[in-house]
Design a protein around this motif. Structure first.
Motif, PDB file in Angstrom:
ATOM      1  N   MET A   1     -29.877 -83.792  38.548  1.00  0.00           N
ATOM      2  CA  MET A   1     -28.571 -84.429  37.736  1.00  0.00           C
ATOM      3  C   MET A   1     -27.403 -84.034  38.043  1.00  0.00           C
ATOM      4  N   HIS A   2     -26.454 -84.862  38.152  1.00  0.00           N
ATOM      5  CA  HIS A   2     -24.952 -84.559  38.486  1.00  0.00           C
ATOM      6  C   HIS A   2     -24.260 -84.902  37.278  1.00  0.00           C
ATOM      7  N   VAL A   3     -22.903 -84.462  37.266  1.00  0.00           N
ATOM      8  CA  VAL A   3     -21.900 -84.829  36.138  1.00  0.00           C
ATOM      9  C   VAL A   3     -21.051 -85.812  36.812  1.00  0.00           C
ATOM     10  N   ALA A   4     -20.548 -86.735  36.034  1.00  0.00           N
ATOM     11  CA  ALA A   4     -19.555 -87.631  36.560  1.00  0.00           C
ATOM     12  C   ALA A   4     -18.222 -87.228  36.445  1.00  0.00           C
ATOM     13  N   ALA A   5     -17.944 -86.278  35.647  1.00  0.00           N
ATOM     14  CA  ALA A   5     -16.622 -85.649  35.525  1.00  0.00           C
ATOM     15  C   ALA A   5     -16.527 -84.145  35.257  1.00  0.00           C
ATOM     16  N   LEU A   6     -15.430 -83.400  35.683  1.00  0.00           N
ATOM     17  CA  LEU A   6     -15.178 -82.204  35.460  1.00  0.00           C
ATOM     18  C   LEU A   6     -13.910 -82.167  34.545  1.00  0.00           C
ATOM     19  N   LEU A   7     -13.634 -81.511  33.242  1.00  0.00           N
ATOM     20  CA  LEU A   7     -12.474 -81.545  32.608  1.00  0.00           C
ATOM     21  C   LEU A   7     -12.054 -79.923  32.701  1.00  0.00           C
ATOM     22  N   MET A   8     -10.966 -79.664  33.001  1.00  0.00           N
ATOM     23  CA  MET A   8     -10.277 -78.493  33.342  1.00  0.00           C
ATOM     24  C   MET A   8      -9.312 -78.135  32.476  1.00  0.00           C
ATOM     25  N   PHE A   9      -9.218 -77.423  31.463  1.00  0.00           N
ATOM     26  CA  PHE A   9      -8.109 -76.965  30.647  1.00  0.00           C
ATOM     27  C   PHE A   9      -7.407 -75.870  31.239  1.00  0.00           C
ATOM     28  N   GLY A  10      -6.047 -75.477  31.165  1.00  0.00           N
ATOM     29  CA  GLY A  10      -5.386 -74.665  31.702  1.00  0.00           C
ATOM     30  C   GLY A  10      -5.012 -74.720  32.918  1.00  0.00           C
ATOM     31  N   ALA A  11      -4.877 -76.031  33.490  1.00  0.00           N
ATOM     32  CA  ALA A  11      -5.307 -76.403  34.930  1.00  0.00           C
ATOM     33  C   ALA A  11      -3.919 -76.113  35.613  1.00  0.00           C
ATOM     34  N   THR A  12      -2.941 -75.812  34.931  1.00  0.00           N
ATOM     35  CA  THR A  12      -1.611 -75.454  35.686  1.00  0.00           C
ATOM     36  C   THR A  12      -1.412 -74.041  35.867  1.00  0.00           C
ATOM     37  N   GLY A  13      -2.061 -73.180  35.105  1.00  0.00           N
ATOM     38  CA  GLY A  13      -2.242 -71.585  35.112  1.00  0.00           C
ATOM     39  C   GLY A  13      -2.433 -70.992  36.652  1.00  0.00           C
ATOM     40  N   ASP A  14      -2.346 -69.827  36.324  1.00  0.00           N
ATOM     41  CA  ASP A  14      -2.425 -68.976  37.602  1.00  0.00           C
ATOM     42  C   ASP A  14      -3.817 -68.932  38.299  1.00  0.00           C
ATOM     43  N   LEU A  15      -4.943 -68.785  37.332  1.00  0.00           N
ATOM     44  CA  LEU A  15      -6.328 -69.067  37.628  1.00  0.00           C
ATOM     45  C   LEU A  15      -6.667 -70.203  38.402  1.00  0.00           C
ATOM     46  N   SER A  16      -6.193 -71.145  37.751  1.00  0.00           N
ATOM     47  CA  SER A  16      -6.379 -72.601  38.476  1.00  0.00           C
ATOM     48  C   SER A  16      -5.833 -72.586  40.019  1.00  0.00           C
ATOM     49  N   ARG A  17      -4.509 -72.088  39.904  1.00  0.00           N
ATOM     50  CA  ARG A  17      -4.063 -72.270  41.255  1.00  0.00           C
ATOM     51  C   ARG A  17      -4.364 -71.399  42.167  1.00  0.00           C
ATOM     52  N   ARG A  18      -4.817 -70.106  42.018  1.00  0.00           N
ATOM     53  CA  ARG A  18      -5.263 -69.243  42.935  1.00  0.00           C
ATOM     54  C   ARG A  18      -6.616 -69.281  43.097  1.00  0.00           C
ATOM     55  N   MET A  19      -7.667 -69.780  42.228  1.00  0.00           N
ATOM     56  CA  MET A  19      -9.186 -69.747  42.360  1.00  0.00           C
ATOM     57  C   MET A  19      -9.942 -71.089  42.164  1.00  0.00           C
ATOM     58  N   LEU A  20      -9.434 -71.730  41.164  1.00  0.00           N
ATOM     59  CA  LEU A  20     -10.434 -72.966  40.606  1.00  0.00           C
ATOM     60  C   LEU A  20     -10.364 -74.140  41.440  1.00  0.00           C
ATOM     61  N   LEU A  21      -8.743 -74.491  41.870  1.00  0.00           N
ATOM     62  CA  LEU A  21      -8.446 -75.459  42.832  1.00  0.00           C
ATOM     63  C   LEU A  21      -9.019 -75.242  44.037  1.00  0.00           C
ATOM     64  N   PRO A  22      -8.714 -74.116  44.820  1.00  0.00           N
ATOM     65  CA  PRO A  22      -9.245 -73.933  46.165  1.00  0.00           C
ATOM     66  C   PRO A  22     -10.459 -73.917  46.198  1.00  0.00           C
ATOM     67  N   SER A  23     -11.334 -73.428  44.935  1.00  0.00           N
ATOM     68  CA  SER A  23     -12.785 -73.532  45.055  1.00  0.00           C
ATOM     69  C   SER A  23     -13.249 -74.559  45.009  1.00  0.00           C
ATOM     70  N   LEU A  24     -12.788 -75.574  44.220  1.00  0.00           N
ATOM     71  CA  LEU A  24     -13.563 -76.979  44.076  1.00  0.00           C
ATOM     72  C   LEU A  24     -13.110 -77.725  45.594  1.00  0.00           C
ATOM     73  N   PHE A  25     -12.063 -77.279  46.050  1.00  0.00           N
ATOM     74  CA  PHE A  25     -11.604 -78.087  47.390  1.00  0.00           C
ATOM     75  C   PHE A  25     -12.609 -77.428  48.450  1.00  0.00           C
ATOM     76  N   GLY A  26     -12.978 -76.223  48.374  1.00  0.00           N
ATOM     77  CA  GLY A  26     -14.066 -75.787  49.399  1.00  0.00           C
ATOM     78  C   GLY A  26     -15.366 -76.519  49.155  1.00  0.00           C
ATOM     79  N   LEU A  27     -15.623 -76.664  47.882  1.00  0.00           N
ATOM     80  CA  LEU A  27     -17.106 -77.408  47.885  1.00  0.00           C
ATOM     81  C   LEU A  27     -16.862 -78.685  48.154  1.00  0.00           C
ATOM     82  N   ASP A  28     -15.887 -79.461  47.876  1.00  0.00           N
ATOM     83  CA  ASP A  28     -15.630 -80.678  48.217  1.00  0.00           C
ATOM     84  C   ASP A  28     -15.477 -81.036  49.803  1.00  0.00           C
ATOM     85  N   ALA A  29     -15.051 -80.197  50.503  1.00  0.00           N
ATOM     86  CA  ALA A  29     -14.828 -80.191  51.914  1.00  0.00           C
ATOM     87  C   ALA A  29     -16.322 -79.929  52.468  1.00  0.00           C
TER      88      ALA A  29
END
Length: 472
Positions: A1-29
């Protein structure tokens, strides 16, 4: 099973910029995200899709090596992103969020907001239809400041999300070396027969930082070292070191064994707290904070686990800010050999020691006694030598991943093994609350220590009384 959407709250915060967005990019790449996965970001910032993508691109530029950050990979990732501004305390705003997410039956939500917004956020998700049967909710710490507040948060979550769809994050559990601890113990016969009170003298766990408040003064002063680090990260490490072998590597089996350890922690209350704990505050903390405070920035503890495996084996824990070095390390000190056959001229026999370093450089080291080269006319000379497994070298052909890459992928795929169950959280809080009540009852105040040191001298005395010392 996969999900069609990931909803991220606090997406402009420090955790998102330092960890979450780079992590998602790494998985996508690496082609690990579902091809149709959409990432819907939300926060209070008044941005549109283009503005958020620009912010995300800047975050990737800061966090990702240029070699991996190809224009095609960045463009592919940014195309997944959309943004909806939202004040989570205003229920009416969730309708726009629902419209952006759409009617997907499979949704993962990553909630990285202030704890005060958990309840209104969950209520908004329910009212807008975003808390359906296919939705999983991931929660970042802090999950309360004591057992009562944690239970209140968990009750609010349970009203919309059953335990099977609730993913409480402790990012330490996503670290490769933490998972390697399980492999080390349960995939090798070498250690497990000695992994008990017969073979181990004591265990040390150190999580130290060289920085101070770094703009987190109000949050940190309300928590302190015990609640900020011991309650979650360090007690999870204790559980992994001390747990019994689970029947299999799945979420239920692993977490069942961890919670048994946490429920077996010997209580430290008013009677024991002065002998079993040290609290400190680095010089200059009040100036940095801007007001006087009795919050501890350092804590050292001596704990016992009351079960057969760990009878009379002390665990020594310490964590703090503005210490000598930044490191997270587990040290397992084995018992010495019962008798030396080599005589006094060989030198002292050091007990074997297993050191598992989580950061800054992941490493596993086993120290052993070996013969020093020479003709030995006056008897064998022995010396302690290390056997090192530098994971970066041992797996040089494999990219080292951010802990959040593993956790985000597990969330998307619905695997809760490396997430924390409610009964674990509450067992941790119950033990921590008793210590804090003991501090209050005895009037224990933080001892001052110099920035750049290893904390108050009393922390050394905590071990010296037992004839032991910290491995700095």
């Amino acid at each position: 099973m996969h999900v069609a959407a990931l909803l991220m709250f606090g997406a402009t915060g420090d955790l998102s910029r330092r960890m979450l967005l780079p992590s998602l990019f790494g998985l996508d790449a690496d082609g690990l995200l579902p091809a149709d996965l959409r990432i819907v970001a939300t926060a209070r910032s008044k941005l549109d899709d283009a503005g958020f993508r620009e912010m995300a691109g800047e975050a990737l530029e800061s966090a990702i090596d240029a070699e991996r950050r190809t224009p095609a990979a960045v463009a592919q990732f940014l195309a997944r992103l959309s943004y909806v501004p939202l004040d989570a305390s205003q229920p009416q705003g969730f309708d726009a969020l629902k419209a952006a997410v759409g009617d997907t039956p499979d949704l993962s939500i990553f909630l990285s907001t202030a704890p005060s917004l958990f309840e209104p956020t969950i209520a908004g998700l329910q009212a807008s239809g975003l808390a359906g049967d296919g939705t999983r909710l991931a929660l970042e710490k802090p999950l309360g400041h004591d057992l009562a507040s944690s239970a209140a948060i968990n009750d609010a979550v349970r009203a919309a999300f059953p335990e099977a769809r609730t993913f409480r994050i402790d990012h330490y559990l996503g670290k490769e070396t933490v998972q390697n601890l399980l492999a080390l113990r349960f995939a090798n016969l070498l250690f497990e027969p000695l992994w008990n009170q017969d073979g181990i003298d004591h265990v040390q766990i150190t999580v130290s930082e060289t920085v101070g408040l770094e703009g987190r003064g109000d949050y940190y002063d309300g928590m302190g070292a015990l609640r900020d680090m011991v309650q979650n990260h360090i007690l999870q490490l204790v559980a992994l070191v001390a747990m019994e072998p689970p029947a299999r590597f799945d979420a239920t089996s692993v977490r069942d064994e961890k919670v048994k350890v946490l429920r077996s922690l010997r209580p430290i209350g008013a009677v024991e707290v002065e002998a079993c704990s040290v609290v400190g505050q680095y010089a200059g903390y009040a100036d940095e904070l801007g007001r006087a405070s009795v919050t501890e920035t350092f804590v050292a503890l001596k704990l016992h686990i009351d079960n057969w495996r760990w009878k009379d084996v002390p665990f020594y824990l310490r964590t703090g800010k503005h210490l000598t070095a930044r490191q997270s390390e587990i040290t397992v000190e084995f018992k010495p050999v019962p008798h030396s056959i080599f005589g006094d001229r060989s030198g002292p026999l050091c007990a074997n020691r297993l050191v598992i370093r989580l950061q800054p450089h992941e490493n596993i080291r086993l120290t052993m006694m070996a013969k020093q080269p020479g003709l030995d006319r006056d008897g064998l000379k022995l010396r302690e030598v290390p056997l090192d497994i530098g994971l970066a070298n041992a797996f040089a052909d494999t990219r080292r991943r951010i802990a959040y890459e593993r956790l985000l992928l597990d969330l998307i795929e619905g695997d809760p093994t490396l997430f924390v169950r409610r009964d674990e959280v509450e067992a941790q809080w119950a033990w921590i609350d008793r210590i804090r009540a003991g501090w209050a009852a005895t009037g224990m105040a933080p001892r001052p220590y110099a920035p750049g040191s290893w904390g108050p001298d009393a922390a050394k005395a905590l071990m010296a009384r037992d004839g032991r010392e910290w491995h700095d």
